[in-house]
Design a protein around this motif. Structure first.
Motif, PDB file in Angstrom:
ATOM      1  N   ALA B 219       0.835  -1.213   0.000  1.00  0.00           N
ATOM      2  CA  ALA B 219       0.000   0.000   0.000  1.00  0.00           C
ATOM      3  C   ALA B 219       0.860   1.249   0.000  1.00  0.00           C
ATOM      4  O   ALA B 219       0.501   2.265  -0.609  1.00  0.00           O
ATOM      5  CB  ALA B 219      -0.926  -0.006   1.216  1.00  0.00           C
ATOM      6  N   HIS B 220       2.014   1.175   0.668  1.00  0.00           N
ATOM      7  CA  HIS B 220       2.942   2.301   0.664  1.00  0.00           C
ATOM      8  C   HIS B 220       3.410   2.581  -0.776  1.00  0.00           C
ATOM      9  O   HIS B 220       3.417   3.733  -1.231  1.00  0.00           O
ATOM     10  CB  HIS B 220       4.129   1.983   1.574  1.00  0.00           C
ATOM     11  N   GLU B 221       3.763   1.524  -1.515  1.00  0.00           N
ATOM     12  CA  GLU B 221       4.186   1.716  -2.905  1.00  0.00           C
ATOM     13  C   GLU B 221       3.034   2.290  -3.730  1.00  0.00           C
ATOM     14  O   GLU B 221       3.244   3.124  -4.616  1.00  0.00           O
ATOM     15  CB  GLU B 221       4.674   0.395  -3.510  1.00  0.00           C
ATOM     16  N   PHE B 222       1.793   1.836  -3.427  1.00  0.00           N
ATOM     17  CA  PHE B 222       0.632   2.393  -4.145  1.00  0.00           C
ATOM     18  C   PHE B 222       0.516   3.887  -3.875  1.00  0.00           C
ATOM     19  O   PHE B 222       0.058   4.647  -4.724  1.00  0.00           O
ATOM     20  CB  PHE B 222      -0.649   1.676  -3.725  1.00  0.00           C
ATOM     21  N   GLY B 223       0.937   4.299  -2.651  1.00  0.00           N
ATOM     22  CA  GLY B 223       0.970   5.730  -2.346  1.00  0.00           C
ATOM     23  C   GLY B 223       1.876   6.471  -3.311  1.00  0.00           C
ATOM     24  O   GLY B 223       1.534   7.541  -3.811  1.00  0.00           O
ATOM     25  N   HIS B 224       3.049   5.872  -3.606  1.00  0.00           N
ATOM     26  CA  HIS B 224       3.955   6.486  -4.577  1.00  0.00           C
ATOM     27  C   HIS B 224       3.310   6.531  -5.955  1.00  0.00           C
ATOM     28  O   HIS B 224       3.459   7.497  -6.701  1.00  0.00           O
ATOM     29  CB  HIS B 224       5.272   5.706  -4.656  1.00  0.00           C
ATOM     30  N   VAL B 225       2.577   5.432  -6.300  1.00  0.00           N
ATOM     31  CA  VAL B 225       1.897   5.403  -7.604  1.00  0.00           C
ATOM     32  C   VAL B 225       0.905   6.559  -7.691  1.00  0.00           C
ATOM     33  O   VAL B 225       0.867   7.301  -8.674  1.00  0.00           O
ATOM     34  CB  VAL B 225       1.177   4.056  -7.816  1.00  0.00           C
ATOM     35  N   GLY B 268      16.488   8.103  -3.435  1.00  0.00           N
ATOM     36  CA  GLY B 268      15.128   7.844  -2.965  1.00  0.00           C
ATOM     37  C   GLY B 268      14.217   9.030  -3.169  1.00  0.00           C
ATOM     38  O   GLY B 268      14.492   9.942  -3.930  1.00  0.00           O
ATOM     39  N   TYR B 269      13.104   9.031  -2.467  1.00  0.00           N
ATOM     40  CA  TYR B 269      12.169  10.151  -2.550  1.00  0.00           C
ATOM     41  C   TYR B 269      12.397  11.062  -1.362  1.00  0.00           C
ATOM     42  O   TYR B 269      13.131  10.736  -0.433  1.00  0.00           O
ATOM     43  CB  TYR B 269      10.731   9.641  -2.549  1.00  0.00           C
ATOM     44  N   SER B 270      11.748  12.187  -1.377  1.00  0.00           N
ATOM     45  CA  SER B 270      11.900  13.126  -0.274  1.00  0.00           C
ATOM     46  C   SER B 270      11.172  12.584   0.965  1.00  0.00           C
ATOM     47  O   SER B 270      10.333  11.692   0.884  1.00  0.00           O
ATOM     48  CB  SER B 270      11.309  14.470  -0.662  1.00  0.00           C
ATOM     49  N   ALA B 273       7.490  12.944   0.561  1.00  0.00           N
ATOM     50  CA  ALA B 273       6.871  11.935  -0.303  1.00  0.00           C
ATOM     51  C   ALA B 273       6.691  10.634   0.458  1.00  0.00           C
ATOM     52  O   ALA B 273       5.661   9.955   0.327  1.00  0.00           O
ATOM     53  CB  ALA B 273       7.729  11.728  -1.549  1.00  0.00           C
ATOM     54  N   GLU B 274       7.707  10.282   1.293  1.00  0.00           N
ATOM     55  CA  GLU B 274       7.601   9.045   2.059  1.00  0.00           C
ATOM     56  C   GLU B 274       6.472   9.122   3.078  1.00  0.00           C
ATOM     57  O   GLU B 274       5.694   8.180   3.260  1.00  0.00           O
ATOM     58  CB  GLU B 274       8.922   8.744   2.778  1.00  0.00           C
ATOM     59  N   ARG B 275       6.354  10.268   3.757  1.00  0.00           N
ATOM     60  CA  ARG B 275       5.277  10.433   4.737  1.00  0.00           C
ATOM     61  C   ARG B 275       3.909  10.327   4.067  1.00  0.00           C
ATOM     62  O   ARG B 275       2.998   9.682   4.584  1.00  0.00           O
ATOM     63  CB  ARG B 275       5.393  11.804   5.409  1.00  0.00           C
ATOM     64  N   SER B 315      16.507   2.520   0.315  1.00  0.00           N
ATOM     65  CA  SER B 315      15.755   3.347  -0.620  1.00  0.00           C
ATOM     66  C   SER B 315      14.593   4.054   0.077  1.00  0.00           C
ATOM     67  O   SER B 315      13.954   4.911  -0.483  1.00  0.00           O
ATOM     68  CB  SER B 315      15.249   2.505  -1.792  1.00  0.00           C
ATOM     69  N   HIS B 316      14.311   3.689   1.318  1.00  0.00           N
ATOM     70  CA  HIS B 316      13.240   4.346   2.079  1.00  0.00           C
ATOM     71  C   HIS B 316      13.773   4.755   3.444  1.00  0.00           C
ATOM     72  O   HIS B 316      13.553   4.061   4.435  1.00  0.00           O
ATOM     73  CB  HIS B 316      12.051   3.402   2.254  1.00  0.00           C
ATOM     74  N   PRO B 317      14.487   5.893   3.500  1.00  0.00           N
ATOM     75  CA  PRO B 317      15.191   6.254   4.735  1.00  0.00           C
ATOM     76  C   PRO B 317      14.284   6.764   5.858  1.00  0.00           C
ATOM     77  O   PRO B 317      13.055   6.726   5.744  1.00  0.00           O
ATOM     78  CB  PRO B 317      16.142   7.351   4.263  1.00  0.00           C
TER      79      PRO B 317
HETATM   80 ZN   LIG Z   1       8.555   4.840  -0.298  1.00  0.00          ZN
END
Ligand SMILES: [Zn+2]
Lengths: 406, 362
Positions: B219-225, B268-270, B273-275, B315-317
């Motif tokens: 679901a986290h990856e879907f968030g990135h999508v 990675g992403y900012s 973006a991760e939050r 990749s996800h700090p």
């Molecule tokens: Zn992520």
């Protein structure tokens, strides 16, 4: 006293000679300062560094006893670089978009990208030369260049196709054609230069290299085929790789020989009204700077290795006299210092020995045939041209601003 | 003060013809005299051009006329007499100014790379057409497959069915092109590519201790999508590479600096973006009736297990901070009335764990 004989105290000039400073006093300072400040300013200072280098090389070159002058400014190059970033951005974006839109035919996308970059690169080279020409003065007379960067780029592209189609045989003819275009669009004041460079004149020298290259390719092919059969054996592991290196070596080693012949033929083909250039360049004149550079680099390497070895020995002998952490800190400082020494020295050697050596080789083997006729050259009212070409050449990494040549 | 004399050559600046002249320096003035020629220049107006001593090329600042001579005594006297002799030979005197300005320009360009490019990427990413994004995704997937050593795709039928059910439950509202694939790998990671493609590396499923942990990551990856983060990151890293590459130019070792800068700036992403992706995960898990805090459990385990160094963490700090934030969000989310049950039943979870089992299709 004939004043023309007093131009240089230790090396009197005869009229019509082109001379280059022997001592190079002050050059190392320019290089060290330029290199360190470029590092400190994440590269931006390189435009002023290049300007200082050019001023040095121009002003140390005496033509018939009078020094040339470079009047370009670092600000020009920097602005040219900024404009080039903006001009090139959409082109690069377009090229990468193209390669993404044509994922199934990468060859077409890469091919188009390569052609576009090649044309841009040649355009930038020609326009960069125009900038340098219009910033060059001799006895107060400004040089200039007209002609079109676009035409030059298309000419270069067309000739490269011919060169590829003839398996490299047409290379000297391409060089001559581009040299003629450059020289015939170069002005000294109001006088236009003329070039009678002919590819045929340097074809024999080129054929020699060409034969060696073809021979090398054939030899490498044979070695590769032998290698496939001899895999795992002593022949395949040891002898063949050494043979491969030995066979490949002559190719780069022969290129200065061709360049010397070409420089001599092309420079001697230049006319300026009644004035002619006469070049006496021999292959050895070009090999000497390269060999000197090689020797100096070896000396530097040995020196640094010895220094490092002494440090290691001292560290080992000092034993437990000092704490571990202190020894580690001292060691780290020394390693950094040695590396900085190596970096700075090798940059200085590169400019002082190689660049200046090549520049001197060209300058001091060239003479002006009829100095009296030089007096006919008259200043023009032409202005200076933009530095966009230099910026683009820097951005595209063709020639680049640190290139001192003309 | 006695007069100094010497010989030189005069040039009018309009032709290259040299005129032999005699020079005389007296009382602050330089006298030039030759055939049909007489000049009397004030020493204060004189400017010298670059030349190697003892050669000197000198003339009044406002005319192109110059004389050249090689006379050390005369040169030294002129140096002493004319304060502005080398003025306008600009570059020497203004080094400090140029250095400061170019440092400022360098910092400005670095700032543009660090802050301007991400803003630009945010603005441009939504404008990229879906068709283009899909093509980029396909190309990237090919490339990533190559980088990972072309791992076999895993699609054992029962496992695939379980995965499909998870994707349907968690991916409600995502574009119809959503495509999740599992690749056999010994790294535990999940990657989102442009064009709504998610690649799950099989070790992530093996490392997950409950279906909810795995579902949380998915679901986290879907968030990135949903946020189109991969496209954004692509635009950002190419923009940064472009700027840094040209900033540094052809200095020694520039390739290293460029590579370092790119990695540092675009890894990675900012954090934001991760939050956002974490919040998306919590919402999707809550909606599907799963345990939204399971993702936090997985993150904590990864953070504690420094020896293992899971690729997902690299990749996800900011793992620990995120775990805490996820717990807080999950606690605030509405709890299911009929009590919690795993998001996949035991047989389905077993099937999913075996998605890479023997009869994996190629
Ligand atoms: Zn992520």
């Amino acid at each position: 006293m004939d004043v023309r004989n007093t131009v240089s105290a230790e090396r009197p000039e005869r009229g019509g000679e082109i001379a280059f400073d022997q001592s190079l006093a002050g050059l190392a300072g320019i290089v060290v300062k330029g290199f360190l400040l470029s590092l400190a300013t994440s590269g931006i200072y390189r435009f002023w560094y290049a300007t200082n280098l050019r001023r040095f090389f121009w002003s140390r070159t005496l033509v018939d006893g009078s020094p040339a002058a470079y009047t370009g400014r670092g600000e020009d190059l920097f602005v040219g670089f900024l404009v080039a970033i903006v001009v090139l951005a959409p082109i690069f974006a377009g090229l990468s978009a193209l390669s993404l839109l044509l994922p199934d035919s990468p060859v077409i996308a890469y091919g188009l990208g390569f052609v576009a970059l090649f044309l841009l690169g040649q355009f930038a080279l020609y326009r960069g030369r125009r900038y340098r020409a219009s910033r060059t003065l001799w006895r107060g007379i400004r040089l200039g260049q007209d002609g079109s960067g676009l035409v030059y780029a298309v000419l270069a592209a067309g000739w490269w196709i011919v060169v590829l189609a003839t398996f490299g045989l047409a290379f000297p003819f391409m060089r001559a054609a581009l040299e003629r275009y450059r020289i015939r669009h170069t002005l000294v004041g109001t006088s236009r230069m003329e070039s009678r460079a002919r590819g045929l004149a340097v074809l024999p020298s080129w054929l020699l290299i060409w034969a060696v290259v073809v021979g090398t390719v054939v030899a490498l092919t044979i070695l590769a085929m032998l290698g496939i059969h001899a895999r795992g054996s002593r022949l395949g592991e040891v002898v063949l790789p050494i043979l491969t290196i030995l066979v490949t070596l002559p190719v780069p080693a022969l290129y200065p020989f061709y360049r010397a012949r070409e420089t001599r033929a092309f420079l001697s083909a230049i006319r300026l009204g009644e004035v002619r250039l006469v070049s006496q360049m021999k292959a050895w004149d070009l090999y000497r700077p390269y060999l000197a550079y090689l020797v100096q680099c070896l000396k530097l390497g040995i020196l640094i290795t010895v220094a490092a070895a002494i440090v290691v020995v001292i560290m080992m002998v000092s034993g437990d006299a000092v704490a571990h952490s202190v020894r580690f800190a001292i060691g780290a400082v020394i390693v950094v210092a040695l590396y900085a020494w190596y970096l700075v020295s090798s940059v200085v050697l590169y400019v002082r020995v190689l660049k200046a050596g090549l520049w001197r080789a060209v300058a001091e083997t060239t003479r002006i045939s009829d100095v009296a006729a030089l007096a006919a050259i008259v200043a023009s009212a032409g202005g200076m041209s933009s530095s966009l070409g230099e910026g683009m050449a820097d951005a595209l990494d063709v020639g680049g601003v640190l290139d001192i040549g003309f | 003060m006695t007069a100094l004399t010497g010989a030189g050559r005069y040039f009018d600046g309009r032709t290259t013809r040299p005129v032999p002249v005699s020079l005389r320096l007296e009382a602050g003035r330089l006298e030039v005299s030759g055939p049909d020629l007489r000049r009397d220049w004030n020493g204060l107006d004189l400017r010298a051009e670059d030349a190697r001593p003892p050669l000197m090329r000198v003339g009044p600042a406002d005319t192109p006329e110059r004389v050249e001579f090689s006379d050390e005594a005369l040169a030294a006297a002129l140096e002493a007499l004319c304060p502005d002799l080398h003025a306008g030979a600009a570059t020497e005197g203004i080094t400090l100014k140029v250095t400061l300005w170019s440092m400022a320009a360098g910092i400005a360009l670095l700032g543009l790379a660090a802050f301007g490019v991400p803003v630009l990427a945010d603005a441009l990413a939504p404008l990229v057409p879906v068709a283009v994004e899909e093509r980029i995704g396909a190309a990237t997937e090919k490339q990533i497959g190559y980088l990972l050593g072309n791992p076999a795709a895993c699609s054992a039928p029962e496992g695939q069915a379980a995965l499909d059910r998870l994707v349907t439950e968690l991916g409600a509202g995502l574009p119809p092109g959503l495509h999740v694939s599992v690749r056999r790998s010994t790294t535990a990671n999940a990657l989102t590519l442009p064009g709504a493609r998610v690649i799950v590396l099989s070790d992530l499923i093996a490392q997950a201790q409950s279906p909810d942990e795995f579902a949380g990551v998915l679901a986290h990856e879907f968030g990135h999508v949903a946020a189109r983060d991969p496209t954004r990151a692509l635009i950002r890293s190419s923009g940064i590479a472009y700027l840094l590459g040209y900033l540094v130019g052809d200095l020694a070792g520039s390739a290293v600096i460029v590579a370092l800068g790119e990695t540092a700036l675009s890894a990675g992403y900012s954090r934001e973006a991760e939050r956002a992706a974490d919040a998306y995960s919590v919402a999707a898990m809550t909606r599907a009736g799963g345990d939204a805090s399971a993702l936090a459990i997985l993150l904590d385990r990864i953070a504690a297990d420094t020896g293992e160094d899971l690729a997902f963490m690299r990749s996800h700090p900011f793992t620990r901070d995120r775990a805490a934030a996820i717990r807080a969000l999950a606690a605030a989310a509405p709890q299911p009335l009929e009590g919690r049950r795993p998001i996949l039943d035991a047989p389905s979870w077993e099937a999913l764990k075996a998605i890479c089992a023997a009869p994996a299709s190629r």
